[in-house]
Design a protein around this motif. Structure first.
Motif, PDB file in Angstrom:
ATOM      1  N   VAL A   6     -33.047 -11.655  -7.447  1.00  0.00           N
ATOM      2  CA  VAL A   6     -33.032 -12.769  -6.481  1.00  0.00           C
ATOM      3  C   VAL A   6     -33.499 -14.048  -7.163  1.00  0.00           C
ATOM      4  O   VAL A   6     -32.924 -15.132  -6.959  1.00  0.00           O
ATOM      5  CB  VAL A   6     -33.918 -12.438  -5.258  1.00  0.00           C
ATOM      6  CG1 VAL A   6     -34.071 -13.648  -4.348  1.00  0.00           C
ATOM      7  CG2 VAL A   6     -33.318 -11.267  -4.474  1.00  0.00           C
ATOM      8  N   SER A   7     -34.538 -13.926  -8.006  1.00  0.00           N
ATOM      9  CA  SER A   7     -35.050 -15.102  -8.709  1.00  0.00           C
ATOM     10  C   SER A   7     -33.968 -15.716  -9.603  1.00  0.00           C
ATOM     11  O   SER A   7     -33.776 -16.936  -9.641  1.00  0.00           O
ATOM     12  CB  SER A   7     -36.279 -14.700  -9.536  1.00  0.00           C
ATOM     13  OG  SER A   7     -36.767 -15.802 -10.248  1.00  0.00           O
ATOM     14  N   LYS A   8     -33.230 -14.852 -10.324  1.00  0.00           N
ATOM     15  CA  LYS A   8     -32.144 -15.349 -11.190  1.00  0.00           C
ATOM     16  C   LYS A   8     -31.059 -16.025 -10.353  1.00  0.00           C
ATOM     17  O   LYS A   8     -30.488 -17.045 -10.770  1.00  0.00           O
ATOM     18  CB  LYS A   8     -31.543 -14.188 -11.985  1.00  0.00           C
ATOM     19  CG  LYS A   8     -32.438 -13.725 -13.115  1.00  0.00           C
ATOM     20  CD  LYS A   8     -31.844 -12.515 -13.820  1.00  0.00           C
ATOM     21  CE  LYS A   8     -32.801 -12.043 -14.914  1.00  0.00           C
ATOM     22  NZ  LYS A   8     -32.681 -10.640 -15.242  1.00  0.00           N
ATOM     23  N   LYS A   9     -30.792 -15.466  -9.192  1.00  0.00           N
ATOM     24  CA  LYS A   9     -29.746 -16.050  -8.321  1.00  0.00           C
ATOM     25  C   LYS A   9     -30.174 -17.436  -7.844  1.00  0.00           C
ATOM     26  O   LYS A   9     -29.350 -18.359  -7.793  1.00  0.00           O
ATOM     27  CB  LYS A   9     -29.503 -15.097  -7.136  1.00  0.00           C
ATOM     28  CG  LYS A   9     -28.287 -15.420  -6.300  1.00  0.00           C
ATOM     29  CD  LYS A   9     -28.029 -14.289  -5.309  1.00  0.00           C
ATOM     30  CE  LYS A   9     -26.948 -14.640  -4.297  1.00  0.00           C
ATOM     31  NZ  LYS A   9     -25.613 -14.746  -4.877  1.00  0.00           N
ATOM     32  N   ILE A  10     -31.449 -17.587  -7.493  1.00  0.00           N
ATOM     33  CA  ILE A  10     -31.952 -18.910  -7.086  1.00  0.00           C
ATOM     34  C   ILE A  10     -31.822 -19.896  -8.243  1.00  0.00           C
ATOM     35  O   ILE A  10     -31.344 -21.030  -8.070  1.00  0.00           O
ATOM     36  CB  ILE A  10     -33.416 -18.824  -6.609  1.00  0.00           C
ATOM     37  CG1 ILE A  10     -33.508 -18.056  -5.292  1.00  0.00           C
ATOM     38  CG2 ILE A  10     -34.014 -20.224  -6.453  1.00  0.00           C
ATOM     39  CD1 ILE A  10     -34.938 -17.797  -4.819  1.00  0.00           C
ATOM     40  N   GLY A  11     -32.241 -19.450  -9.433  1.00  0.00           N
ATOM     41  CA  GLY A  11     -32.169 -20.330 -10.603  1.00  0.00           C
ATOM     42  C   GLY A  11     -30.737 -20.775 -10.879  1.00  0.00           C
ATOM     43  O   GLY A  11     -30.479 -21.952 -11.164  1.00  0.00           O
ATOM     44  N   ALA A  12     -29.805 -19.824 -10.790  1.00  0.00           N
ATOM     45  CA  ALA A  12     -28.392 -20.151 -11.046  1.00  0.00           C
ATOM     46  C   ALA A  12     -27.868 -21.131 -10.007  1.00  0.00           C
ATOM     47  O   ALA A  12     -27.162 -22.098 -10.340  1.00  0.00           O
ATOM     48  CB  ALA A  12     -27.569 -18.870 -11.052  1.00  0.00           C
ATOM     49  N   ALA A  13     -28.216 -20.898  -8.741  1.00  0.00           N
ATOM     50  CA  ALA A  13     -27.744 -21.783  -7.667  1.00  0.00           C
ATOM     51  C   ALA A  13     -28.311 -23.191  -7.852  1.00  0.00           C
ATOM     52  O   ALA A  13     -27.597 -24.191  -7.688  1.00  0.00           O
ATOM     53  CB  ALA A  13     -28.152 -21.219  -6.307  1.00  0.00           C
ATOM     54  N   ARG A  14     -29.582 -23.257  -8.209  1.00  0.00           N
ATOM     55  CA  ARG A  14     -30.208 -24.580  -8.370  1.00  0.00           C
ATOM     56  C   ARG A  14     -29.605 -25.332  -9.556  1.00  0.00           C
ATOM     57  O   ARG A  14     -29.307 -26.525  -9.468  1.00  0.00           O
ATOM     58  CB  ARG A  14     -31.719 -24.427  -8.526  1.00  0.00           C
ATOM     59  CG  ARG A  14     -32.451 -25.742  -8.435  1.00  0.00           C
ATOM     60  CD  ARG A  14     -33.934 -25.615  -8.254  1.00  0.00           C
ATOM     61  NE  ARG A  14     -34.544 -24.594  -9.051  1.00  0.00           N
ATOM     62  CZ  ARG A  14     -35.284 -23.610  -8.558  1.00  0.00           C
ATOM     63  NH1 ARG A  14     -35.516 -23.535  -7.279  1.00  0.00           N
ATOM     64  NH2 ARG A  14     -35.812 -22.702  -9.349  1.00  0.00           N
ATOM     65  N   MET A  15     -29.415 -24.617 -10.663  1.00  0.00           N
ATOM     66  CA  MET A  15     -28.843 -25.282 -11.843  1.00  0.00           C
ATOM     67  C   MET A  15     -27.393 -25.704 -11.600  1.00  0.00           C
ATOM     68  O   MET A  15     -26.951 -26.738 -12.094  1.00  0.00           O
ATOM     69  CB  MET A  15     -28.945 -24.372 -13.062  1.00  0.00           C
ATOM     70  CG  MET A  15     -30.356 -24.343 -13.635  1.00  0.00           C
ATOM     71  SD  MET A  15     -30.428 -23.674 -15.291  1.00  0.00           S
ATOM     72  CE  MET A  15     -30.008 -21.991 -14.991  1.00  0.00           C
ATOM     73  N   ALA A  16     -26.664 -24.881 -10.801  1.00  0.00           N
ATOM     74  CA  ALA A  16     -25.266 -25.227 -10.508  1.00  0.00           C
ATOM     75  C   ALA A  16     -25.166 -26.535  -9.737  1.00  0.00           C
ATOM     76  O   ALA A  16     -24.147 -27.229  -9.792  1.00  0.00           O
ATOM     77  CB  ALA A  16     -24.608 -24.099  -9.716  1.00  0.00           C
ATOM     78  N   SER A  17     -26.232 -26.876  -9.009  1.00  0.00           N
ATOM     79  CA  SER A  17     -26.209 -28.140  -8.261  1.00  0.00           C
ATOM     80  C   SER A  17     -27.018 -29.217  -8.995  1.00  0.00           C
ATOM     81  O   SER A  17     -27.456 -30.198  -8.387  1.00  0.00           O
ATOM     82  CB  SER A  17     -26.726 -27.939  -6.835  1.00  0.00           C
ATOM     83  OG  SER A  17     -28.044 -27.431  -6.839  1.00  0.00           O
ATOM     84  N   GLY A  18     -27.231 -28.986 -10.296  1.00  0.00           N
ATOM     85  CA  GLY A  18     -27.861 -30.015 -11.124  1.00  0.00           C
ATOM     86  C   GLY A  18     -29.379 -30.031 -11.112  1.00  0.00           C
ATOM     87  O   GLY A  18     -30.003 -30.929 -11.662  1.00  0.00           O
ATOM     88  N   GLY A  19     -29.974 -29.021 -10.493  1.00  0.00           N
ATOM     89  CA  GLY A  19     -31.427 -28.966 -10.421  1.00  0.00           C
ATOM     90  C   GLY A  19     -32.034 -28.273 -11.626  1.00  0.00           C
ATOM     91  O   GLY A  19     -31.324 -27.774 -12.495  1.00  0.00           O
ATOM     92  N   PRO A  20     -33.362 -28.213 -11.654  1.00  0.00           N
ATOM     93  CA  PRO A  20     -34.049 -27.569 -12.779  1.00  0.00           C
ATOM     94  C   PRO A  20     -34.009 -26.048 -12.656  1.00  0.00           C
ATOM     95  O   PRO A  20     -33.815 -25.501 -11.567  1.00  0.00           O
ATOM     96  CB  PRO A  20     -35.489 -28.072 -12.632  1.00  0.00           C
ATOM     97  CG  PRO A  20     -35.654 -28.302 -11.169  1.00  0.00           C
ATOM     98  CD  PRO A  20     -34.308 -28.749 -10.658  1.00  0.00           C
TER      99      PRO A  20
END
Ligand SMILES: C=C(O[C@@H]1C=C(C(=O)O)C=C[C@H]1O)C(=O)O
Length: 102
Positions: free
Chosen positions: A50-64
């Motif tokens: 779940v943590s990796k999925k959050i990270g991927a989603a955030r980075m996909a929208s330009g976040g850290p």
């Protein structure tokens, strides 16, 4: 200080049962350890995914990739376990970062 925990029904895991009520039988006690390890391992694997999925989603929208304030909350959550709790929380955070995580 720590956030209230979400309302999760953990009653079926019997985590609050009185340990002193267990028999002084090493084989029986080891079965309880084995049961708990299975729960912990399953939870850790799912948490990491779940943590990796959050990270991927955030980075996909330009976040850290990481959010320090949120990680501090995770560390706070484990503070009741002292230094070992801090180490454990750090390991959980690292597992969620994947192979490139520090
Ligand atoms: C999962 C998140 O992303 C990252 C991973 C975290 C975690 O594994 O708990 C916490 C903060 C972020 O660095 C999040 O922002 O909630």
């Amino acid at each position: 200080m720590t956030d209230p925990q979400p309302p999760i029904d953990l009653s079926s895991y019997n985590l609050d049962d009185d340990v002193s009520a267990l028999p002084d039988d090493i084989d029986v006690l080891r079965l309880e350890i084995d049961r708990l390890d299975a729960v912990i391992l399953g939870a850790i694997k799912r948490r990491s995914a779940v943590s990796k999925k959050i990270g991927a989603a955030r980075m996909a929208s330009g976040g850290p990739r990481l959010v320090h304030s949120r990680e501090v909350k995770v560390l706070d959550r484990f503070a009741e376990l002292g230094q070992e709790g801090h180490t454990l929380a750090m390991l959980l955070l690292r597992l969620g970062r994947g192979p490139l995580g520090r």
